[in-house]
Structure formats: C-alpha cells, structure tokens
Scaffold this motif. Structure first.
Motif, PDB file in Angstrom:
ATOM      1  N   THR A  98       1.279   3.410   4.365  1.00 50.36           N
ATOM      2  CA  THR A  98       1.247   4.674   3.607  1.00 50.36           C
ATOM      3  C   THR A  98       2.587   5.395   3.712  1.00 50.36           C
ATOM      4  N   LYS A  99       3.132   5.456   4.899  1.00 47.36           N
ATOM      5  CA  LYS A  99       4.418   6.134   5.122  1.00 47.36           C
ATOM      6  C   LYS A  99       5.515   5.564   4.226  1.00 47.36           C
ATOM      7  N   TYR A 100       5.514   4.234   4.062  1.00 49.93           N
ATOM      8  CA  TYR A 100       6.558   3.579   3.283  1.00 49.93           C
ATOM      9  C   TYR A 100       6.144   3.272   1.845  1.00 49.93           C
ATOM     10  N   GLY A 101       4.952   3.707   1.448  1.00 48.71           N
ATOM     11  CA  GLY A 101       4.510   3.516   0.069  1.00 48.71           C
ATOM     12  C   GLY A 101       4.176   2.074  -0.288  1.00 48.71           C
ATOM     13  N   LYS A 102       3.644   1.333   0.660  1.00 46.75           N
ATOM     14  CA  LYS A 102       3.266  -0.067   0.432  1.00 46.75           C
ATOM     15  C   LYS A 102       1.764  -0.233   0.619  1.00 46.75           C
ATOM     16  N   THR A 103       1.253  -1.380   0.170  1.00 46.37           N
ATOM     17  CA  THR A 103      -0.157  -1.701   0.333  1.00 46.37           C
ATOM     18  C   THR A 103      -0.302  -3.025   1.068  1.00 46.37           C
ATOM     19  N   ARG A 104      -1.520  -3.310   1.485  1.00 45.66           N
ATOM     20  CA  ARG A 104      -1.788  -4.603   2.105  1.00 45.66           C
ATOM     21  C   ARG A 104      -1.482  -5.737   1.126  1.00 45.66           C
ATOM     22  N   SER A 105      -1.804  -5.506  -0.143  1.00 39.18           N
ATOM     23  CA  SER A 105      -1.520  -6.521  -1.171  1.00 39.18           C
ATOM     24  C   SER A 105      -0.022  -6.781  -1.295  1.00 39.18           C
ATOM     25  N   ASP A 106       0.781  -5.720  -1.205  1.00 38.68           N
ATOM     26  CA  ASP A 106       2.241  -5.897  -1.238  1.00 38.68           C
ATOM     27  C   ASP A 106       2.688  -6.817  -0.110  1.00 38.68           C
ATOM     28  N   ILE A 107       2.144  -6.577   1.086  1.00 35.92           N
ATOM     29  CA  ILE A 107       2.540  -7.375   2.248  1.00 35.92           C
ATOM     30  C   ILE A 107       2.101  -8.821   2.078  1.00 35.92           C
ATOM     31  N   GLU A 108       0.917  -9.017   1.532  1.00 35.12           N
ATOM     32  CA  GLU A 108       0.440 -10.374   1.282  1.00 35.12           C
ATOM     33  C   GLU A 108       1.386 -11.105   0.320  1.00 35.12           C
ATOM     34  N   GLN A 109       1.772 -10.440  -0.747  1.00 37.53           N
ATOM     35  CA  GLN A 109       2.656 -11.069  -1.741  1.00 37.53           C
ATOM     36  C   GLN A 109       4.040 -11.360  -1.167  1.00 37.53           C
ATOM     37  N   ILE A 110       4.569 -10.448  -0.375  1.00 42.55           N
ATOM     38  CA  ILE A 110       5.925 -10.603   0.160  1.00 42.55           C
ATOM     39  C   ILE A 110       5.973 -11.650   1.270  1.00 42.55           C
ATOM     40  N   THR A 111       4.954 -11.648   2.148  1.00 45.97           N
ATOM     41  CA  THR A 111       5.000 -12.507   3.334  1.00 45.97           C
ATOM     42  C   THR A 111       4.200 -13.798   3.210  1.00 45.97           C
ATOM     43  N   GLY A 112       3.220 -13.811   2.323  1.00 45.97           N
ATOM     44  CA  GLY A 112       2.331 -14.962   2.228  1.00 45.97           C
ATOM     45  C   GLY A 112       1.227 -14.947   3.272  1.00 45.97           C
ATOM     46  N   ILE A 113       1.143 -13.869   4.049  1.00 48.41           N
ATOM     47  CA  ILE A 113       0.074 -13.738   5.045  1.00 48.41           C
ATOM     48  C   ILE A 113      -1.208 -13.370   4.305  1.00 48.41           C
ATOM     49  N   ASN A 114      -2.270 -14.098   4.581  1.00 45.13           N
ATOM     50  CA  ASN A 114      -3.555 -13.901   3.931  1.00 45.13           C
ATOM     51  C   ASN A 114      -4.060 -12.469   4.093  1.00 45.13           C
ATOM     52  N   ARG A 115      -4.624 -11.919   3.030  1.00 45.93           N
ATOM     53  CA  ARG A 115      -5.117 -10.539   3.042  1.00 45.93           C
ATOM     54  C   ARG A 115      -6.175 -10.322   4.118  1.00 45.93           C
ATOM     55  N   ARG A 116      -7.011 -11.316   4.364  1.00 44.74           N
ATOM     56  CA  ARG A 116      -8.024 -11.177   5.424  1.00 44.74           C
ATOM     57  C   ARG A 116      -7.373 -11.032   6.791  1.00 44.74           C
ATOM     58  N   GLN A 117      -6.298 -11.803   7.010  1.00 42.65           N
ATOM     59  CA  GLN A 117      -5.596 -11.702   8.295  1.00 42.65           C
ATOM     60  C   GLN A 117      -4.929 -10.337   8.431  1.00 42.65           C
ATOM     61  N   ILE A 118      -4.339  -9.848   7.362  1.00 41.43           N
ATOM     62  CA  ILE A 118      -3.731  -8.510   7.379  1.00 41.43           C
ATOM     63  C   ILE A 118      -4.788  -7.471   7.709  1.00 41.43           C
ATOM     64  N   SER A 119      -5.974  -7.613   7.127  1.00 41.52           N
ATOM     65  CA  SER A 119      -7.075  -6.697   7.411  1.00 41.52           C
ATOM     66  C   SER A 119      -7.483  -6.764   8.879  1.00 41.52           C
ATOM     67  N   ARG A 120      -7.528  -7.967   9.453  1.00 41.74           N
ATOM     68  CA  ARG A 120      -7.862  -8.106  10.878  1.00 41.74           C
ATOM     69  C   ARG A 120      -6.841  -7.388  11.752  1.00 41.74           C
ATOM     70  N   TYR A 121      -5.565  -7.499  11.393  1.00 46.40           N
ATOM     71  CA  TYR A 121      -4.539  -6.771  12.144  1.00 46.40           C
ATOM     72  C   TYR A 121      -4.776  -5.265  12.030  1.00 46.40           C
ATOM     73  N   ALA A 122      -4.963  -4.790  10.799  1.00 49.12           N
ATOM     74  CA  ALA A 122      -5.099  -3.348  10.557  1.00 49.12           C
ATOM     75  C   ALA A 122      -6.316  -2.761  11.268  1.00 49.12           C
TER      76      ALA A 122
END
Length: 77
Positions: free
Chosen positions: A15-39
């Motif tokens: 939120t601070k940097y104006g990004k979303t989990r989907s942005d991170i998934e697209q940029i890094t290739g890390i699965n959205r479910r894994q990003i959710s587990r981290y968050a």
C-alpha cells in the motif's frame, strides 16, 4: 541480543508503494497463493525471496520493511 520476526507487513508495504499482490506476482513470478501465505504470516520468506519482493515493490524498499522485528536477549548458558 537477536532479532526475530514478529509479523509480516507485506500488505502495508505494498500500500505504501502503491503496488498489489498481483503486481508482485507478475514482476517476480512468485505464485499469488505463496504471496498470500507470506502476507498472512503462514509462511516466512527466505532472505532471497524478501530481497526479490522488496526490489519488485520499489528500488528504495528495504527487505527489512517487509516484517516487524523484535529483539530478544540471548540466553546465557
């Protein structure tokens, strides 16, 4: 003294940097479910993953921002 993770701040940092989990998934290739587990604190990022995600968020983002840290004394013995 050592540092231990108290909780993940990934969503706050996004939120601070104006990004979303989907942005991170697209940029890094890390699965959205894994990003959710981290968050949600269900999984802890390896250091390499934290650096990758921080760089994907913003070049100025420090990987340490992704977690709230607390200090604990070292046990003697």
């Amino acid at each position: 003294m050592k540092y231990v993770i108290e909780r993940c701040c990934l969503d706050d940092v996004l939120t601070k940097y104006g990004k979303t989990r989907s942005d991170i998934e697209q940029i890094t290739g890390i699965n959205r479910r894994q990003i959710s587990r981290y968050a949600k604190g269900r999984s802890t990022m390896q250091f390499e993953t934290a650096v990758t995600i921080a760089a994907a968020i913003d070049p100025e983002c420090d990987p340490r921002e992704l977690y709230v840290w607390m200090t604990v004394p070292l046990s003697k013995g």
